[in-house]
Design a protein around this motif. Structure first.
Motif, PDB file in Angstrom:
ATOM      1  N   UNK A  17       0.901  -1.289  -0.180  1.00 19.10           N
ATOM      2  CA  UNK A  17      -0.002  -0.015   0.137  1.00 19.10           C
ATOM      3  C   UNK A  17       0.695   1.415   0.084  1.00 19.10           C
ATOM      4  N   UNK A  18       1.737   1.488   0.799  1.00 16.03           N
ATOM      5  CA  UNK A  18       2.865   2.501   0.914  1.00 16.03           C
ATOM      6  C   UNK A  18       3.692   2.646  -0.262  1.00 16.03           C
ATOM      7  N   UNK A  19       3.949   1.548  -0.989  1.00 13.87           N
ATOM      8  CA  UNK A  19       4.530   1.612  -2.380  1.00 13.87           C
ATOM      9  C   UNK A  19       3.441   2.412  -3.345  1.00 13.87           C
ATOM     10  N   UNK A  20       2.458   1.800  -3.379  1.00 12.58           N
ATOM     11  CA  UNK A  20       1.234   2.295  -4.551  1.00 12.58           C
ATOM     12  C   UNK A  20       0.913   3.792  -4.271  1.00 12.58           C
ATOM     13  N   UNK A  21       0.811   4.113  -2.855  1.00 15.11           N
ATOM     14  CA  UNK A  21       0.595   5.657  -2.759  1.00 15.11           C
ATOM     15  C   UNK A  21       1.839   6.505  -2.792  1.00 15.11           C
ATOM     16  N   UNK A  22       2.927   6.079  -3.107  1.00 15.28           N
ATOM     17  CA  UNK A  22       4.140   6.724  -3.000  1.00 15.28           C
ATOM     18  C   UNK A  22       4.748   7.032  -1.678  1.00 15.28           C
ATOM     19  N   UNK A  23       4.278   6.816  -0.604  1.00 12.50           N
ATOM     20  CA  UNK A  23       4.883   6.989   0.750  1.00 12.50           C
ATOM     21  C   UNK A  23       6.344   6.065   1.144  1.00 12.50           C
ATOM     22  N   UNK A  24       6.618   5.243   0.313  1.00 17.00           N
ATOM     23  CA  UNK A  24       7.512   4.073   0.785  1.00 17.00           C
ATOM     24  C   UNK A  24       8.807   5.044   0.802  1.00 17.00           C
ATOM     25  N   UNK A  25       9.846   5.006   1.373  1.00 17.76           N
ATOM     26  CA  UNK A  25      11.030   5.600   1.063  1.00 17.76           C
ATOM     27  C   UNK A  25      11.658   5.061  -0.001  1.00 17.76           C
ATOM     28  N   UNK A  26      12.768   5.649  -0.647  1.00 17.51           N
ATOM     29  CA  UNK A  26      13.329   5.385  -2.087  1.00 17.51           C
ATOM     30  C   UNK A  26      14.066   4.041  -1.710  1.00 17.51           C
ATOM     31  N   UNK A  27      14.910   3.855  -0.564  1.00 14.26           N
ATOM     32  CA  UNK A  27      15.679   2.502  -0.431  1.00 14.26           C
ATOM     33  C   UNK A  27      14.701   1.479  -0.349  1.00 14.26           C
ATOM     34  N   UNK A  28      13.749   1.646   0.284  1.00 20.59           N
ATOM     35  CA  UNK A  28      12.878   0.279   0.497  1.00 20.59           C
ATOM     36  C   UNK A  28      12.069   0.087  -0.836  1.00 20.59           C
ATOM     37  N   UNK A  29      11.649   1.272  -1.698  1.00 18.56           N
ATOM     38  CA  UNK A  29      10.934   1.116  -2.797  1.00 18.56           C
ATOM     39  C   UNK A  29      11.833   0.388  -3.976  1.00 18.56           C
ATOM     40  N   UNK A  30      13.354   0.779  -4.046  1.00 14.77           N
ATOM     41  CA  UNK A  30      14.031   0.090  -4.825  1.00 14.77           C
ATOM     42  C   UNK A  30      14.096  -1.474  -4.729  1.00 14.77           C
ATOM     43  N   UNK A  31      14.383  -1.717  -3.163  1.00 12.43           N
ATOM     44  CA  UNK A  31      14.386  -3.178  -2.889  1.00 12.43           C
ATOM     45  C   UNK A  31      13.287  -3.594  -3.268  1.00 12.43           C
ATOM     46  N   UNK A  32      11.911  -3.314  -3.281  1.00  9.21           N
ATOM     47  CA  UNK A  32      10.716  -3.903  -3.761  1.00  9.21           C
ATOM     48  C   UNK A  32      10.740  -3.871  -5.060  1.00  9.21           C
ATOM     49  N   UNK A  33      10.962  -3.160  -5.669  1.00 10.58           N
ATOM     50  CA  UNK A  33      11.114  -3.175  -7.329  1.00 10.58           C
ATOM     51  C   UNK A  33      12.226  -4.325  -7.702  1.00 10.58           C
ATOM     52  N   UNK A  34      13.124  -4.542  -7.014  1.00 11.89           N
ATOM     53  CA  UNK A  34      14.088  -5.474  -7.456  1.00 11.89           C
ATOM     54  C   UNK A  34      13.546  -6.866  -7.175  1.00 11.89           C
ATOM     55  N   UNK A  35      12.739  -7.025  -6.038  1.00  8.26           N
ATOM     56  CA  UNK A  35      11.998  -8.258  -5.686  1.00  8.26           C
ATOM     57  C   UNK A  35      10.804  -8.546  -6.798  1.00  8.26           C
ATOM     58  N   UNK A  36      10.214  -7.592  -7.223  1.00 11.13           N
ATOM     59  CA  UNK A  36       9.015  -7.860  -8.211  1.00 11.13           C
ATOM     60  C   UNK A  36       9.561  -8.105  -9.312  1.00 11.13           C
ATOM     61  N   UNK A  37      10.729  -8.140  -9.954  1.00  7.29           N
ATOM     62  CA  UNK A  37      11.325  -8.564 -11.008  1.00  7.29           C
ATOM     63  C   UNK A  37      11.225 -10.032 -11.105  1.00  7.29           C
ATOM     64  N   UNK A  38      11.449 -10.701  -9.741  1.00  8.85           N
ATOM     65  CA  UNK A  38      11.401 -12.271 -10.063  1.00  8.85           C
ATOM     66  C   UNK A  38      10.144 -12.857  -9.117  1.00  8.85           C
ATOM     67  N   UNK A  39       9.427 -12.017  -8.661  1.00  7.28           N
ATOM     68  CA  UNK A  39       8.283 -12.530  -8.061  1.00  7.28           C
ATOM     69  C   UNK A  39       6.896 -12.055  -8.407  1.00  7.28           C
ATOM     70  N   UNK A  40       6.255 -12.902  -9.116  1.00  7.99           N
ATOM     71  CA  UNK A  40       4.978 -12.878 -10.041  1.00  7.99           C
ATOM     72  C   UNK A  40       3.804 -12.595  -9.130  1.00  7.99           C
ATOM     73  N   UNK A  41       3.893 -13.225  -7.817  1.00  6.59           N
ATOM     74  CA  UNK A  41       2.820 -12.872  -6.904  1.00  6.59           C
ATOM     75  C   UNK A  41       2.702 -11.760  -6.505  1.00  6.59           C
ATOM     76  N   UNK A  42       3.760 -11.137  -5.896  1.00  9.27           N
ATOM     77  CA  UNK A  42       3.963  -9.835  -5.380  1.00  9.27           C
ATOM     78  C   UNK A  42       3.722  -8.873  -6.523  1.00  9.27           C
ATOM     79  N   UNK A  43       4.301  -8.960  -7.557  1.00 13.54           N
ATOM     80  CA  UNK A  43       3.831  -7.942  -8.820  1.00 13.54           C
ATOM     81  C   UNK A  43       2.529  -7.862  -9.009  1.00 13.54           C
TER      82      UNK A  43
END
Length: 294
Positions: A17-43
């Protein structure tokens, strides 16, 4: 983040939710985006969360507009010829500039009709001489009304495009010349000569004055440049007229025009002036890449 066996983790609902509304800090957002590249469920979960946000609604509207434009383009391609021509005509009119769309074109028509009325309706023997005196000024006035902040409300926008600058100025100048040269020359051919030069004798002077105006405009602005070139021409050809009597005025004007326009020497000088102006204008091209404020 929730952790599973073998150090496999997935994004928590709060993180999504925090990623979707833009409130997630940039380092955490980068980490999540890296995870999304290999995780279809989270994507999938992140995509669903983004779609529910305001940004997702805007993106959906943009997508629908883009997809809806495709059938419109197909329909336009299948439409009758007039329906396909109208958008192109609108673009051509925009490229032609404010002069051809505005008051300059009626002014050229008024000059042509007025000369015909004087020559045949008013019985003025020097109607062609009057036309030849005014004709070289008309393209210059068209250039002034075609390009620059004083003439075009969209000047700043147009000048900033790849097709702006000197290219746009020359395109609009060509439109002005394409209208004025054949119309005024044909009018001159229809008028009695009465000692005046040939109807086409003004073409090279008109071209030279137009190119000289464009060149001077790169230094001092279009309106001042037009005042110098057009004013200089009118002063030169009308100089003998004020001292003449009413009956001799048109004859004096015709004689002066003959000195300015007739003969290989005069036409050669105008051709050289046009070539020199074109060369200087090419050298001054970078000035047109900057916004001309006058």
């Amino acid at each position: 983040m929730t952790h599973g066996k073998a150090r496999v983790w997935h994004a928590s609902d709060d993180l999504v939710v925090r990623y979707a509304d833009g409130s997630l800090p940039e380092p955490d957002a980068w980490s999540l985006e890296t995870h999304l590249e290999g995780c279809a469920g989270c994507a999938t979960r992140v995509s669903a969360a983004v779609r529910d946000m305001e940004t997702g609604l805007v993106l959906a509207e943009v997508r629908e507009a883009v997809l809806g434009a495709a059938p419109a383009r197909e329909a336009l391609a299948k439409a009758p010829v007039p329906a396909r021509v109208l958008p192109r005509l609108a673009r051509l009119l925009w490229a032609a500039g404010p002069a051809v769309r505005g008051a300059w074109l009626p002014a050229v028509l008024l000059v042509a009709v007025g000369a015909m009325a004087l020559g045949y309706g008013g019985g003025v023997p020097g109607a062609r001489a009057l036309l030849l005196a005014i004709a070289p000024v008309m393209p210059v006035m068209g250039v002034v009304l075609s390009y620059g902040p004083h003439a075009d409300p969209l000047y700043e926008v147009a000048a900033a495009t790849p097709a702006g600058g000197l290219r746009l100025a020359l395109t609009r100048t060509a439109a002005v010349l394409a209208v004025s040269l054949p119309l005024l020359t044909l009018t001159g051919l229809l008028l009695p000569a009465s000692g005046a030069p040939a109807a086409a004798a003004w073409l090279l002077p008109g071209l030279a004055l137009t190119l000289a105006t464009l060149t001077l405009a790169s230094f001092i602005g279009h309106r001042t440049a037009a005042g110098i070139t057009a004013g200089g021409w009118l002063c030169a050809v009308l100089a003998p007229v004020p001292a003449a009597t009413a009956g001799e005025a048109t004859a004096r004007l015709a004689d002066q025009l003959s000195r300015c326009l007739d003969g290989a020497g005069a036409q050669g000088a105008w051709a050289a002036a046009a070539a020199l102006s074109a060369a200087l204008l090419t050298a001054r091209r970078p000035a047109y890449d900057r916004l001309i404020r006058r």
